[in-house]
Design a protein around this motif. Structure first.
Motif, short mmCIF file in Angstrom:
data_model
loop_
_atom_site.label_atom_id
_atom_site.label_comp_id
_atom_site.label_asym_id
_atom_site.label_seq_id
_atom_site.Cartn_x
_atom_site.Cartn_y
_atom_site.Cartn_z
N SER A 198 0.83 -1.19 0.00
CA SER A 198 0.00 0.00 0.00
C SER A 198 0.87 1.24 0.00
N PHE A 199 0.30 2.31 -0.53
CA PHE A 199 0.98 3.60 -0.46
C PHE A 199 0.96 4.06 1.00
N ALA A 200 2.04 4.67 1.45
CA ALA A 200 2.10 5.23 2.81
C ALA A 200 2.55 6.68 2.71
N GLY A 201 2.00 7.48 3.60
CA GLY A 201 2.38 8.89 3.61
C GLY A 201 1.24 9.79 3.19
N ASP A 202 1.57 10.94 2.66
CA ASP A 202 0.59 11.95 2.30
C ASP A 202 0.48 12.02 0.78
N TYR A 215 6.63 6.44 -0.57
CA TYR A 215 6.84 5.35 0.38
C TYR A 215 5.77 4.26 0.19
N GLN A 269 4.23 0.61 1.99
CA GLN A 269 4.18 -0.19 3.21
C GLN A 269 3.76 -1.61 2.88
N LEU A 306 9.12 0.05 6.12
CA LEU A 306 8.65 0.89 5.03
C LEU A 306 9.69 0.84 3.92
#
Lengths: 213, 164
Positions: B53-57, B75, B77, B118
């Motif tokens: 999955s995408f992580a962050g903003d 990033y 995850q 990550l």
């Protein structure tokens, strides 16, 4: 009579084949059902809210011991300038010299405050050097039913500087998990590029962001 | 009477031979089918336990246009149960693969990309000319390490806004 016996044998054989085919079809259907079960076996997604997020640009991020002094007992530190809310604790050695300092509340100041020992009369006074920096405070609530290990939660500032929650959270609990309904007060020093305007939290594939106040 | 007994015997033997041979074929076919289903099940299980999955903003994906080629940083995850193999990562930006120019870093540093780590991904391309606040379509495909003889595969798709 002999012919009828033979035909009877054929009928029995064909009946067995039909039954066998039905069993195969039944098992096949069960296997398909099992595969669908595996596909749908993924965990429910976590849900949470960022209740608030604040950037304190004058938080005390470090306190160094200039002189340890002597004649102290383990005690507390406060600031004698400003009303930023700094508090800390210290430990002493056998002669009463301060050898260790821990910050318990970083506070928020316009300039580096003067840190002093609270309520003790030493043989020789200690001195400290404080420095201020940027600190982000946020409250986050687990609104779902998932119990999530803190080490699987990542925090970002402006989409960068990923920080593992398990490495920074010390909110009065030794539990390494984030339970349903629990609100965590998370705070960490921001050393990245400034100004920081947003904070984001990623939990097991779910990301949320909030503008910093 | 003798002719009747012989024909009866022939019919009975024929019936037994036919039903026996058909049964043997069906049982053999069932064995093959069962093996194929087991293989399929293991593959499905690997896919089900592989997730990225995408992580962050998503509104603040880093983009550095001060270097040539421009660099995009985001990033990922590991949200599955299997360890992921970052060397299998394929990144697609606005429909174009940039797989040949990927740099990955596991955070915190570790040998394996497990569910507590990550992956920082830096991709670059000389053909990009994105501006601040541009939106791009970001996709990533990654496979798991081989587990029980099988690799699972997971895909992530997201629309992100670049922060120059």
């Amino acid at each position: 009579m002999g012919a009828s016996v033979g035909i009877g044998g054929l009928i029995i054989g064909m009946t067995m084949l039909v039954v066998f085919s039905m069993v195969v079809a039944s098992i096949d259907a069960k296997v398909d059902s099992s595969l669908q079960t595996i596909d749908s076996a993924n965990e429910a997604l976590p849900t949470f809210t960022i209740d608030d997020a604040t950037l304190w640009e004058g938080a005390v991020v470090d306190v160094l011991i200039g002189s340890g002094g002597s004649g102290y007992t383990n005690g507390n530190l406060v600031s004698s300038t400003g009303n930023g809310g700094f508090t800390g604790t210290f430990t002493v050695d056998g002669s009463g010299a301060i050898i260790g300092v821990a910050i318990t509340s970083h506070g928020n100041y316009s300039s580096a405050p003067t840190i002093v020992v609270q309520g003790q009369t030493p043989t020789s006074s200690a001195t400290f050097v404080s420095s201020i920096g940027n600190f982000i405070h946020t409250n986050v609530t687990n609104t779902g039913s998932q119990i999530t290990p803190l080490r699987e939660i990542w925090i970002f500032s402006d989409g960068e500087n990923p920080t593992n929650l398990g490495s920074i959270y010390s909110g009065g609990s030794n539990s390494p998990h984030w339970y349903s309904g629990e609100t965590l007060h998370v705070q960490w020093a921001e050393s990245g590029q400034l100004p920081v305007s947003r904070v984001a939290i990623s939990v097991k594939g779910v990301s949320m962001a909030s503008t910093l106040a | 009477m003798a002719d009747g007994g012989a024909s009866t015997f022939i019919l009975l033997i024929t019936a037994l031979l036919v039903s026996g041979s058909v049964s043997a074929i069906l049982i053999n076919q069932w064995g093959d089918m069962s093996s194929a289903l087991e293989e399929n099940r293991k593959g499905k299980e690997a896919d089900a336990k592989t997730s990225v999955s995408f992580a962050g903003d998503a509104m603040e994906v880093g983009y550095d246009d001060s270097v040539n080629p421009n660099v995009m940083t985001f990033y990922l995850q590991n949200t599955g149960q299997y360890v992921l193999d970052e060397s299998t990562l394929v990144v697609i930006v606005d429909g174009i693969s940039v797989t040949s120019s990927i740099t990955t870093t596991i955070l915190p540093a570790g040998a394996d990309w497990t569910d507590v780590r990550l992956l920082e991904v830096e991709v670059s391309s000389t053909s990009w000319s994105y501006q601040n606040d541009d939106s791009v379509s970001l996709s990533a495909v990654v496979s798991s390490e081989v587990t029980s003889g099988y690799r699972g595969t997971s895909t992530m798709n997201i629309e992100v806004r670049l922060n120059v």
